[in-house]
Scaffold this motif. Structure first.
Motif, PDB file in Angstrom:
ATOM      1  N   TYR A  32       0.843  -1.187   0.000  1.00  0.00           N
ATOM      2  CA  TYR A  32       0.000   0.000   0.000  1.00  0.00           C
ATOM      3  C   TYR A  32       0.881   1.241   0.000  1.00  0.00           C
ATOM      4  O   TYR A  32       2.093   1.171   0.211  1.00  0.00           O
ATOM      5  N   GLY A  33       0.236   2.360  -0.255  1.00  0.00           N
ATOM      6  CA  GLY A  33       0.943   3.636  -0.216  1.00  0.00           C
ATOM      7  C   GLY A  33       0.328   4.522   0.846  1.00  0.00           C
ATOM      8  O   GLY A  33      -0.880   4.464   1.108  1.00  0.00           O
ATOM      9  N   SER A  95      -3.657   4.195   0.110  1.00  0.00           N
ATOM     10  CA  SER A  95      -4.316   3.467  -0.959  1.00  0.00           C
ATOM     11  C   SER A  95      -3.621   2.131  -1.142  1.00  0.00           C
ATOM     12  O   SER A  95      -2.407   2.028  -0.959  1.00  0.00           O
ATOM     13  N   PRO A  96      -4.390   1.104  -1.488  1.00  0.00           N
ATOM     14  CA  PRO A  96      -3.788  -0.205  -1.697  1.00  0.00           C
ATOM     15  C   PRO A  96      -3.083  -0.250  -3.042  1.00  0.00           C
ATOM     16  O   PRO A  96      -3.469   0.468  -3.967  1.00  0.00           O
ATOM     17  N   SER A  97      -2.071  -1.058  -3.141  1.00  0.00           N
ATOM     18  CA  SER A  97      -1.454  -1.305  -4.445  1.00  0.00           C
ATOM     19  C   SER A  97      -2.232  -2.410  -5.114  1.00  0.00           C
ATOM     20  O   SER A  97      -2.534  -3.420  -4.514  1.00  0.00           O
ATOM     21  N   GLY A  99      -5.628  -3.199  -7.898  1.00  0.00           N
ATOM     22  CA  GLY A  99      -7.023  -2.789  -7.875  1.00  0.00           C
ATOM     23  C   GLY A  99      -7.159  -1.352  -8.301  1.00  0.00           C
ATOM     24  O   GLY A  99      -6.496  -0.902  -9.216  1.00  0.00           O
ATOM     25  N   SER A 100      -7.974  -0.624  -7.612  1.00  0.00           N
ATOM     26  CA  SER A 100      -8.295   0.722  -8.059  1.00  0.00           C
ATOM     27  C   SER A 100      -7.459   1.814  -7.412  1.00  0.00           C
ATOM     28  O   SER A 100      -7.577   2.966  -7.815  1.00  0.00           O
ATOM     29  N   TYR A 101      -6.625   1.496  -6.453  1.00  0.00           N
ATOM     30  CA  TYR A 101      -5.732   2.473  -5.826  1.00  0.00           C
ATOM     31  C   TYR A 101      -6.462   3.656  -5.219  1.00  0.00           C
ATOM     32  O   TYR A 101      -5.912   4.750  -5.149  1.00  0.00           O
TER      33      TYR A 101
ATOM     34  N   SER B  31      -6.508   7.789 -14.622  1.00  0.00           N
ATOM     35  CA  SER B  31      -7.451   7.550 -13.533  1.00  0.00           C
ATOM     36  C   SER B  31      -7.933   8.876 -12.959  1.00  0.00           C
ATOM     37  O   SER B  31      -7.140   9.759 -12.644  1.00  0.00           O
ATOM     38  N   TYR B  33     -10.611  10.495  -9.966  1.00  0.00           N
ATOM     39  CA  TYR B  33     -11.422  10.246  -8.778  1.00  0.00           C
ATOM     40  C   TYR B  33     -12.230  11.514  -8.466  1.00  0.00           C
ATOM     41  O   TYR B  33     -11.727  12.621  -8.626  1.00  0.00           O
ATOM     42  N   GLN B  48     -14.721   6.541  -9.246  1.00  0.00           N
ATOM     43  CA  GLN B  48     -13.467   6.544  -9.974  1.00  0.00           C
ATOM     44  C   GLN B  48     -13.700   6.099 -11.414  1.00  0.00           C
ATOM     45  O   GLN B  48     -14.454   5.162 -11.669  1.00  0.00           O
ATOM     46  N   ARG B  55     -14.593   2.534 -12.652  1.00  0.00           N
ATOM     47  CA  ARG B  55     -13.730   1.529 -12.017  1.00  0.00           C
ATOM     48  C   ARG B  55     -14.219   1.169 -10.618  1.00  0.00           C
ATOM     49  O   ARG B  55     -14.142   0.022 -10.216  1.00  0.00           O
ATOM     50  N   ALA B  56     -14.673   2.161  -9.896  1.00  0.00           N
ATOM     51  CA  ALA B  56     -15.102   1.903  -8.524  1.00  0.00           C
ATOM     52  C   ALA B  56     -16.090   2.969  -8.097  1.00  0.00           C
ATOM     53  O   ALA B  56     -16.037   4.107  -8.558  1.00  0.00           O
ATOM     54  N   SER B  94      -4.490  10.353 -11.174  1.00  0.00           N
ATOM     55  CA  SER B  94      -3.236   9.656 -10.874  1.00  0.00           C
ATOM     56  C   SER B  94      -2.838   8.810 -12.078  1.00  0.00           C
ATOM     57  O   SER B  94      -3.647   8.540 -12.965  1.00  0.00           O
ATOM     58  N   VAL B  98      -0.248   2.362 -11.030  1.00  0.00           N
ATOM     59  CA  VAL B  98       0.903   2.586 -10.157  1.00  0.00           C
ATOM     60  C   VAL B  98       0.404   3.236  -8.880  1.00  0.00           C
ATOM     61  O   VAL B  98      -0.419   4.144  -8.928  1.00  0.00           O
ATOM     62  N   ASN B  99       0.890   2.779  -7.759  1.00  0.00           N
ATOM     63  CA  ASN B  99       0.437   3.364  -6.499  1.00  0.00           C
ATOM     64  C   ASN B  99       1.266   4.594  -6.177  1.00  0.00           C
ATOM     65  O   ASN B  99       2.227   4.555  -5.433  1.00  0.00           O
ATOM     66  N   THR B 100       0.890   5.679  -6.789  1.00  0.00           N
ATOM     67  CA  THR B 100       1.547   6.948  -6.488  1.00  0.00           C
ATOM     68  C   THR B 100       0.479   7.924  -6.016  1.00  0.00           C
ATOM     69  O   THR B 100      -0.692   7.599  -5.947  1.00  0.00           O
TER      70      THR B 100
END
Lengths: 115, 113
Positions: A32-33, A95-97, A99-101, B31, B33, B48, B55-56, B94, B98-100
């Motif tokens: 996760y971040g 946010s999780p890594s 999926g939808s972040y 993406s 949100y 999202q 997406r969600a 975002s 990538v989890n940024t």
């Protein structure tokens, strides 16, 4: 489900001193971040700092550092040498890594810097 | 400047009306949100979109809908507005996959009177 807890609704600090804003999180994800955002009175959300759950070093960005303690599930923001312009709401998010972040936010901490 | 553009910045409208909020994401971000920020609820995730597809979904009312267009800009439509819909609505974008960090626009402050 993820949850972010910021237990300090308000904090006060003297100009030029350091301050720590607390954040704990709850997640079942392994990856996760973690993020901190600043929201001044003008309303915009300003990204400050990011920490990945697998990062071994604590993140730093100028006067901001993130004190990441994975076992305790805490991600506290440390602001060094506070300035008057640091007065704002501060939000912790994760946010999780995969999926939808989607970032989930805490309720925020109001920081007031005194001259 | 985050690179995310939201229009309008302020909107005042009457109960029962419909409004559209617009968002242009940062260049290259797929993406988008939408969040609602009110005093009592904090920052609530609404919906999202990713590269044009939903997406969600979060806590989005049935009176609210959104879409993302081929040029990746997004619109949030709020209808049958109530006083309680008054809030700051944020769009964030975002990088894909990538989890940024998500970068936020300046928000649209909606006031329903």
């Amino acid at each position: 489900a993820q949850k972010i807890t910021q237990t300090q609704p308000g904090m006060f600090v003297q100009e030029k001193e350091a301050v720590t804003l607390d954040c704990t999180y709850d997640t079942s994800d392994q990856s996760y971040g973690l993020f901190w955002y600043k929201q001044p009175s003008s309303g915009e959300m300003i990204f400050l700092i990011y920490q990945g759950s697998y990062d071994e070093q604590n993140a730093t960005e100028g006067r901001y550092s993130l004190n990441f303690q994975k076992a305790r599930k805490s991600a506290n923001l440390v602001i060094s040498a506070s300035q008057l312009g640091d007065s704002a709401m501060y939000f912790c998010a994760m946010s999780p890594s995969g999926g939808s972040y989607i970032p989930t936010f805490g309720r925020g901490t109001s920081l007031i810097v005194h001259p | 400047d985050s690179g995310v553009t939201q229009t309008p910045k302020h909107l005042i409208t009457a109960t029962g009306q419909r409004v559209t909020l617009r968002c242009s994401p940062r260049s290259g971000d797929l993406s988008v949100y939408w969040y609602q920020q009110s005093l009592d609820q904090g920052l609530q995730f609404l919906i999202q979109y990713y590269n044009g597809e939903e997406r969600a979904k979060g806590n989005i009312l049935e009176r609210f809908s959104a879409q993302q267009f081929p040029d990746l800009h997004s619109e949030l439509n709020l209808s049958s507005l109530e006083l309680g819909d008054s809030a700051l609505y944020f769009c964030a974008s975002s990088m894909a996959g990538v989890n940024t960090e998500a970068f936020f626009g300046q928000g649209t402050r909606l006031t329903v009177v």
